[in-house]
Design a protein around this motif. Sequence first.
Motif, PDB file in Angstrom:
ATOM      1  N   HIS A 381       1.366 -20.743 -13.796  1.00 11.76           N
ATOM      2  CA  HIS A 381       1.076 -19.329 -13.729  1.00 11.76           C
ATOM      3  C   HIS A 381       0.298 -18.102 -12.936  1.00 11.76           C
ATOM      4  O   HIS A 381      -0.765 -17.546 -12.823  1.00 11.76           O
ATOM      5  CB  HIS A 381      -0.042 -19.722 -15.649  1.00 11.76           C
ATOM      6  CG  HIS A 381       0.598 -19.876 -16.885  1.00 11.76           C
ATOM      7  ND1 HIS A 381       2.178 -19.412 -16.780  1.00 11.76           N
ATOM      8  CD2 HIS A 381       0.794 -20.979 -17.151  1.00 11.76           C
ATOM      9  CE1 HIS A 381       2.068 -19.937 -17.958  1.00 11.76           C
ATOM     10  NE2 HIS A 381       1.362 -21.353 -17.946  1.00 11.76           N
ATOM     11  N   GLN A 382       0.454 -19.677 -11.117  1.00 12.37           N
ATOM     12  CA  GLN A 382      -0.007 -18.975 -10.300  1.00 12.37           C
ATOM     13  C   GLN A 382       0.934 -18.263  -9.118  1.00 12.37           C
ATOM     14  O   GLN A 382       0.832 -19.395  -8.452  1.00 12.37           O
ATOM     15  CB  GLN A 382      -1.061 -20.204  -9.458  1.00 12.37           C
ATOM     16  CG  GLN A 382      -2.624 -20.188  -9.910  1.00 12.37           C
ATOM     17  CD  GLN A 382      -3.603 -19.319 -10.589  1.00 12.37           C
ATOM     18  OE1 GLN A 382      -3.467 -17.940  -9.722  1.00 12.37           O
ATOM     19  NE2 GLN A 382      -4.247 -18.781 -12.401  1.00 12.37           N
ATOM     20  N   PRO A 383       1.229 -17.319  -9.547  1.00 11.65           N
ATOM     21  CA  PRO A 383       2.385 -17.277  -8.529  1.00 11.65           C
ATOM     22  C   PRO A 383       1.939 -16.803  -7.092  1.00 11.65           C
ATOM     23  O   PRO A 383       3.232 -17.438  -5.899  1.00 11.65           O
ATOM     24  CB  PRO A 383       2.923 -15.763  -8.402  1.00 11.65           C
ATOM     25  CG  PRO A 383       2.544 -15.480  -9.916  1.00 11.65           C
ATOM     26  CD  PRO A 383       1.286 -15.964 -10.358  1.00 11.65           C
ATOM     27  N   ALA A 384       0.680 -16.470  -6.239  1.00  7.01           N
ATOM     28  CA  ALA A 384       0.625 -16.927  -5.239  1.00  7.01           C
ATOM     29  C   ALA A 384       0.680 -17.934  -4.722  1.00  7.01           C
ATOM     30  O   ALA A 384       0.804 -18.233  -3.356  1.00  7.01           O
ATOM     31  CB  ALA A 384      -0.727 -16.458  -5.146  1.00  7.01           C
ATOM     32  N   TRP A 385       0.350 -19.419  -5.720  1.00  6.03           N
ATOM     33  CA  TRP A 385       0.174 -20.364  -5.231  1.00  6.03           C
ATOM     34  C   TRP A 385       1.935 -20.260  -4.795  1.00  6.03           C
ATOM     35  O   TRP A 385       2.019 -21.839  -3.999  1.00  6.03           O
ATOM     36  CB  TRP A 385      -0.139 -21.453  -5.739  1.00  6.03           C
ATOM     37  CG  TRP A 385      -1.920 -20.825  -6.325  1.00  6.03           C
ATOM     38  CD1 TRP A 385      -3.286 -20.943  -6.303  1.00  6.03           C
ATOM     39  CD2 TRP A 385      -2.739 -22.082  -4.626  1.00  6.03           C
ATOM     40  NE1 TRP A 385      -4.176 -20.801  -5.751  1.00  6.03           N
ATOM     41  CE2 TRP A 385      -3.918 -21.860  -4.926  1.00  6.03           C
ATOM     42  CE3 TRP A 385      -2.516 -23.059  -3.410  1.00  6.03           C
ATOM     43  CZ2 TRP A 385      -5.674 -21.802  -3.793  1.00  6.03           C
ATOM     44  CZ3 TRP A 385      -3.368 -22.821  -2.537  1.00  6.03           C
ATOM     45  CH2 TRP A 385      -4.791 -22.808  -2.556  1.00  6.03           C
ATOM     46  N   PHE A 386       3.088 -20.259  -5.982  1.00  9.30           N
ATOM     47  CA  PHE A 386       3.912 -20.632  -5.650  1.00  9.30           C
ATOM     48  C   PHE A 386       4.781 -19.944  -4.691  1.00  9.30           C
ATOM     49  O   PHE A 386       5.462 -21.251  -3.998  1.00  9.30           O
ATOM     50  CB  PHE A 386       4.247 -20.266  -7.224  1.00  9.30           C
ATOM     51  CG  PHE A 386       5.429 -21.135  -7.098  1.00  9.30           C
ATOM     52  CD1 PHE A 386       6.280 -22.459  -7.329  1.00  9.30           C
ATOM     53  CD2 PHE A 386       7.371 -19.530  -7.285  1.00  9.30           C
ATOM     54  CE1 PHE A 386       7.404 -22.210  -7.446  1.00  9.30           C
ATOM     55  CE2 PHE A 386       8.440 -20.697  -7.379  1.00  9.30           C
ATOM     56  CZ  PHE A 386       8.571 -21.832  -7.875  1.00  9.30           C
TER      57      PHE A 386
END
Length: 487
Positions: A381-386
């Motif tokens: 649930h961490q789009p930035a890391w993805f």
Amino acid sequence: MSTTNSATHPPDGPPTAPVVEPAAAADDGRALRRMQFGWYINDWANAAFSATVLTVFLGPYLTSVAKSAADAAGDVHPLGLSIRAGSFFPYTVSFSVLLSVAVMLLTGTVADRTGRHKELMCGFAFVGSVATMGMFFLDGDRYLLGGALLVVANIAYAVSVALSYAYLPGLASADERDAVSSKGWAYGYAGGGLLLIANLALFEGHDALGLDSGTAVRICLASAGLWWALFTIVPLLRLPSRAGLPVDRATAPGGTATDGDAPNGTAGKADQPAAGSLRELGRTLKGMRKHPLTLLYLAAFLCYNDGIQTVVSQASLYGSEELGMEQTSLVTAVLLVQVVAICGALLLGRIAQRYGAKRTILGSLVGWVVTLALGYFMPAHQPAWFYALACMIGLVLGGSQALSRSLFSHLIPPGREAEYFSLYKVSDRGTSWMGPLVFGLAYQVTGSYRSAIISLLVFFVIGFAVLLKVPVRRAIEAVGNPVPERL
């Protein structure tokens, strides 16, 4: 390049060297650029299937369709087998590749024998595009329909791309091949990315268009087939029928002309029955043992690229099921991969000009190991890391594949391009089978996609070790090809 047909003979003197006609040379240059552009657009065309279908939409969507058809235990039963619904997509990819191996090898032999590379390449592309457009009808619990269409489309894609690779030796000299191959990959990522942008806009605006999310996904899948078909018309018009090197190169040391070779590159025995091609395929497979260094490189590539392709094809499934990413985040991440991969392909192509293709590929494999390890520890649930992970994948993706393709083109006996690239294509975009099988089994046993993704490390480690042992210069000399200045 065109020359005068005979040498001039001055009085009382030896014949002078043939004279190159400037106009003819210019015409040859324009013709070559025209063919190269047609070849680049072929990558632009088929990248839609790889990016939109295999990488983004089909994995999560077909998994959801399979789950709709699953029993209380979460299993589906294709052909009487009991498998987890979450493993249906990777298993289907593996199954399609096992079937495509025989089809690719036979088609490659037929192409080299008859000289009809373009007709076969475009024919399979149109079959694959029709199957992809048929995915519009994949809804409800029709997971078997989705599996069947995926098998047909993936086989057609594999054969078409393998035949397109066979054109590379005839489109660039030994020292220019890395750059031409990298440019082709850049075109592919640009085309795939452009269609993904349109599909992202469609998916994001499906409510405003009065569409549910499932219908929007099915339209996106069908659009990839339409894109593939339309742009395949360009290589159909611009590429010659026969791929590969001129036929007089086919008698170079280490290479044997195919039965279909004839003067001026025409097919010699195009009217012979398919049984002749089957016999020729048997001779080809036996003849490959004469080039063990080429096979050693191929083994390294099949291993590490199986890991690469599994990461690419299962990334959306991993992102949606394990990391809890929404469809919008998945598409955005793949768009980042496409954009960064354009730069990565061109950048690694430049690096290869200085340090050689082999060293550059080895460096990219180290980058893949680091990327995979970071993906395993990626928080949910961490789009930035993805998105950061997507950028890392894009940086090493295009270059590692473009350089692998160009390096292998040096290791092929002249006249056997389609046959050897058919073996190469066993583990190229969308056609890996060992990785998806390991990925699916790991999830089948553990129920965790994190365990499944980290299990792929073995492919990169083994591929790196085998590639390190390949004496590339000796391998090129063994098949009778010119050796590039830098390897």
